[in-house]
Structures are given as structure tokens and as C-alpha cells.
Design an enzyme around this catalytic site. Structure first.
Site, PDB file in Angstrom:
ATOM      1  N   GLY A  74      -3.627  -6.609  -0.806  1.00  0.00           N
ATOM      2  CA  GLY A  74      -3.342  -5.748  -1.949  1.00  0.00           C
ATOM      3  C   GLY A  74      -2.615  -6.476  -3.069  1.00  0.00           C
ATOM      4  N   ASN A 154       3.939   4.376  -2.774  1.00  0.00           N
ATOM      5  CA  ASN A 154       4.179   3.987  -1.387  1.00  0.00           C
ATOM      6  C   ASN A 154       5.515   4.484  -0.850  1.00  0.00           C
ATOM      7  OD1 ASN A 154       4.572   1.923  -3.530  1.00  0.00           O
ATOM      8  ND2 ASN A 154       5.771   0.892  -1.953  1.00  0.00           N
ATOM      9  N   GLN A 182      -2.293   2.786  -1.260  1.00  0.00           N
ATOM     10  CA  GLN A 182      -1.831   3.886  -0.399  1.00  0.00           C
ATOM     11  C   GLN A 182      -2.810   5.055  -0.385  1.00  0.00           C
ATOM     12  OE1 GLN A 182       0.868   4.178   1.619  1.00  0.00           O
ATOM     13  NE2 GLN A 182       1.670   2.154   1.121  1.00  0.00           N
ATOM     14  N   CYS A 328       9.440  -3.810   1.347  1.00  0.00           N
ATOM     15  CA  CYS A 328       9.776  -4.993   0.565  1.00  0.00           C
ATOM     16  C   CYS A 328      11.204  -4.934   0.046  1.00  0.00           C
ATOM     17  CB  CYS A 328       8.842  -5.122  -0.630  1.00  0.00           C
ATOM     18  SG  CYS A 328       7.198  -4.561  -0.295  1.00  0.00           S
TER      19      CYS A 328
HETATM   20  C1  PLP Z   1       1.280  -2.430   0.638  1.00  0.00           C
HETATM   21  C2  PLP Z   1       1.079  -2.238  -0.804  1.00  0.00           C
HETATM   22  C3  PLP Z   1       0.722  -3.296  -1.653  1.00  0.00           C
HETATM   23  C4  PLP Z   1       0.626  -4.707  -1.172  1.00  0.00           C
HETATM   24  O1  PLP Z   1      -0.442  -4.917  -0.309  1.00  0.00           O
HETATM   25  P1  PLP Z   1      -0.433  -6.220   0.630  1.00  0.00           P
HETATM   26  O2  PLP Z   1      -1.747  -6.122   1.356  1.00  0.00           O
HETATM   27  O3  PLP Z   1       0.744  -6.069   1.534  1.00  0.00           O
HETATM   28  O4  PLP Z   1      -0.344  -7.399  -0.233  1.00  0.00           O
HETATM   29  C5  PLP Z   1       0.493  -3.027  -2.981  1.00  0.00           C
HETATM   30  N1  PLP Z   1       0.615  -1.782  -3.466  1.00  0.00           N
HETATM   31  C6  PLP Z   1       0.957  -0.743  -2.692  1.00  0.00           C
HETATM   32  C7  PLP Z   1       1.061   0.620  -3.297  1.00  0.00           C
HETATM   33  C8  PLP Z   1       1.214  -0.927  -1.340  1.00  0.00           C
HETATM   34  O5  PLP Z   1       1.569   0.099  -0.590  1.00  0.00           O
END
Ligand code: PLP
Length: 395
Positions: A74, A154, A182, A328
Site C-alpha cells: 500500500g 485506518n 482499508q 505506525c
Molecule cells: C496499511 C495501510 C497503508 C500501508 O500499506 P502497506 O501495505 O503496509 O504499505 C496505507 N494506507 C492505509 C489506509 C493503510 O491502512
């Protein structure tokens, strides 16, 4: 209190990989390991598998397979969309609009662009985490080249009016990106109907493997490459493909989008049982995020007079996995930027807990959490001088 269980309520951080997904992936580690770029017949199976997965992702979004590009997750998809559009369109303008509640993959990419001549407007949200469409319209200038607004948050689960935002962007001829990491599997998404130009997703948020994601890029959108190198992904994203990961992503998105209503109904029922129990049993508690327009599995609550971090440690002792703010932001002492953006004072933001339910959870899990959580909150409050002072004042 019942005996200790293992209860995973952190699906917004990541999910397990479904058995059916893993089974589809396994042959691509062992028998069918060919490099999709190789010319011999053996490698064609790999190429075929990637194109099958691409079709599945396209179908889930109502996009064309040619509009789907696989990434390393993501964060990469967000970075590619934002930096790629900014640099490719800088002759048209240097202004980007986003919100204060985006994931750090979006916020930090925007902050990086600010150091390279771009101007970014970070829109406020209301107390429920909703973007104001009039404020969005007012923020648009003749220099605006990109609007990037997340589909669903998220941390607090708030779902934005994406189709309305898409309409505004399209009417103004501005490229619209949404971080839908999400939202996949929880909300029905139609990129054509919603006028979405770019969309990010990540497999590990919907029962697929970690480290693989995709970016949908509508045909005709001008975007630079982020990862330079070989000619993979039709010369748009270099690097030997994560073959098993991509196969897993394809299967996972197929499963996640085949019965969104059924999934939501099941998860929402559990969520509401848990949320109602929490509100009933724990006084001085506030629900964060929108009461209705929220992800089916999301609970985000603030308990006054306590620290989210200590709460997590105690929950962990009872086998409960949860989160305060986002995965994070734990490890840092600042309260979550999302909770501050919805107007929570620091001390209340600090006492917040995110429980994100998913496929793993059962009624027994919910009842177990309800048997443990109120006592833990009470124990922590009894150690708080602020709580003592407050209770004296109440009497
Ligand atoms: C988890 C998440 C990301 C990051 O995705 P990764 O696969 O961990 O790099 C970005 N945006 C949202 C809204 C997320 O929940």
C-alpha cells in the site's frame, strides 16, 4: 472471568492469510517458479498467473486489467500515485489537496513534495472525521493537479463521500487518487462510477500476503514511474514480480469482494455487540469516528483518565491484540494525528483504543473482551490522580 484466550482484534493493522489464498500461492514458490519475463514455455505459467490475478483485481474494482499495476504494498502504491502524478503534471500546476487524517504513506509523500516545489493543502475534517465538500471546492485553484483523499480511515474507520469527491475532481479536470487500503472488502468500489483516477490497495488488509499491493491507474492519466529498472508491468514498475504474492492478492481480492454485504453484516453484528457492551459497562467513554459512516469492524474509543499504552500492555497480558492510534504511530509519544484532527484534546486522545474486528472473531471473543476490558480500565483509572480528583469533584 473466563480463562485466558487469544483474541486478535487488530485487523486494521494486518490480517492472517486465508487458507484458500495460501493454497493458491504455494505452487508458485516451488513448481511454477519461472521468471514471468523469461521466454521459455515453463515461464508462461508464471506470466499467465499474474495476468489472471490482474483480471481479478480489475473485476473487483470495475477497472480494465490494463489499468492495474502490482506494487510492493500500500505504501508504494500511495507514493507512486502521489509523486508520479505530481512530477508528470508539474507543467500544469504545483498544487495538491489532501486531508489531515491520511495514512503516513500519503502525508509523508506530500511533505516530501513540499520540499520539491509543490504546495499542499491539508484539509480539516469535522468531529467525525468527514471531509467538507464545500471546503474541498474552495481549496481548488487553477494550479491544483491532484486531490488525494482516503476512502476509509485506518484509525477511526470513517468512510469519505468518495463518489462526490470524484465528481468534483472530474468536473474540474483534476486527477483524483484514493487510498482504499482499508476499504477493500468492506465497501463496494466502482472506480468508473465513482470517477476515481488512481486507487491504492494492499493484500494484507484483506486476508492476503504482506508486501504486495496494487495501484489502479485509469487509462489516460499522466504519471511518472516511481521504481526505475527493467520493463516489468508494461514498463511502469520495474523489478521481478512477486509472483506468489500477486497470485495471493488475486485470490484474496476475489474472496473479499464476492459477498461484501454478507461479510459486513456478520462483522458489524459482532462490532455492535462489543461497542454496546463497552459503552454500557465503561463510563466516561467516547466513540471516535462517524456513528454510521464507518468501517464495519472498526471501534475507536477514548477512555478518560487513562493512557492507551498501558491499556494495550494489560490487554496483551490477557491475550488480546489491539491498537492505540495506528500501528505506525505506536512507539511515538505524540497522540495520533487523526485523533487530534477530529478535535480531541491531547489527554483524551492518549486514552484511546482501536479494536478492529474481522473474519477471525466470534461472539466468544467479544464476550471475553467485555469480561476483561472494563476491569482493566477501572484498575488504570484507580491509579490516576486525575481520576481521583475528578471523582471527588463529582461527589
Ligand atoms: C496499511 C495501510 C497503508 C500501508 O500499506 P502497506 O501495505 O503496509 O504499505 C496505507 N494506507 C492505509 C489506509 C493503510 O491502512
Amino acid at each position: 472471568m473466563e480463562g485466558k484466550r487469544f483474541v486478535y482484534m487488530d485487523h486494521a493493522a494486518t490480517t492472517y492469510v486465508k487458507k484458500e489464498v495460501l493454497e493458491e500461492m504455494l505452487p508458485y514458490f516451488t513448481e511454477n517458479f519461472g521468471n514471468p519475463s523469461s521466454v521459455y514455455t515453463f515461464a508462461r505459467k508464471s506470466k499467465r498467473a499474474i495476468e489472471d490475478a490482474r483480471e481479478k483485481v480489475a473485476k473487483a474494482l470495475n477497472a480494465l486489467p490494463d489499468e492495474i499495476f502490482f506494487t510492493g504494498g500500500g505504501s508504494e502504491a500511495d507514493n507512486w500515485a502521489i509523486k508520479g502524478v505530481a512530477f508528470a503534471n508539474k507543467d500544469k500546476g504545483n498544487h495538491i489537496i489532501t486531508t489531515k487524517i491520511e495514512h503516513h504513506a500519503v502525508l509523508h509523500a506530500c511533505e516530501y513534495l513540499e520540499k520539491h516545489g509543490f504546495e499542499v493543502t491539508y484539509l480539516d475534517v469535522d468531529e467525525y472525521g468527514m471531509v467538507d465538500l464545500d471546503e474541498l471546492k474552495r481549496a481548488i485553484t487553477d494550479k491544483t493537479i491532484l486531490i488525494t483523499i482516503m476512502f476509509a480511515n485506518n484509525e477511526i474507520g470513517t468512510i469519505q463521500p468518495i463518489a462526490e469527491i470524484g465528481k468534483i475532481a472530474r468536473e474540474k479536470g483534476i486527477i483524483f487518487h484514493t487510498d482504499a487500503v482499508q476499504a477493500i472488502g468492506n465497501v463496494k468500489i466502482d472506480v468508473k462510477e465513482m470517477n476515481i483516477d488512481l486507487l491504492s490497495l494492499a493484500a494484507h488488509k484483506f486476508y492476503g500476503p504482506k508486501g504486495v499491493g496494487a495501484l489502479y491507474i485509469r487509462k489516460g492519466v499522466k504519471i511518472d514511474n516511481l521504481i526505475h529498472g527493467g520493463g516489468q508491468e508494461r514498463r511502469r514498475r520495474a523489478g521481478t514480480e512477486n509472483l506468489p504474492g500477486i497470485v495471493g492478492l488475486g485470490k484474496a481480492i476475489e474472496l473479499a469482494t464476492e459477498d461484501i454485504d454478507g461479510h459486513n453484516e456478520k462483522i458489524r453484528k459482532l462490532r455492535d455487540r462489543l461497542l454496546n457492551g463497552i459503552m454500557e459497562k465503561i463510563p466516561y467513554t467516547k466513540l471516535n469516528g462517524h456513528p454510521e459512516r464507518r468501517l464495519p469492524g472498526n471501534i475507536n474509543v477514548s477512555f478518560r483518565f487513562i493512557e492507551g499504552e498501558s491499556l494495550l500492555l494489560l490487554l496483551d497480558q490477557f491475550g488480546i491484540c489491539a491498537s492505540t492510534g495506528s500501528a505506525c504511530s505506536s512507539g511515538s509519544l505524540d497522540p495520533s494525528h487523526v485523533l487530534l484532527a477530529i478535535g480531541l484534546p491531547h489527554e483524551i486522545a492518549h486514552g484511546s483504543l482501536r479494536l478492529s474486528l474481522g473474519d477471525m472473531n466470534t461472539e466468544e471473543d467479544v464476550d471475553y473482551v467485555l469480561s476483561v476490558l472494563p476491569n482493566i480500565v477501572q484498575r488504570l483509572r484507580e491509579m490516576s490522580p486525575l481520576y481521583e480528583k475528578f471523582m471527588k469533584g463529582e461527589k
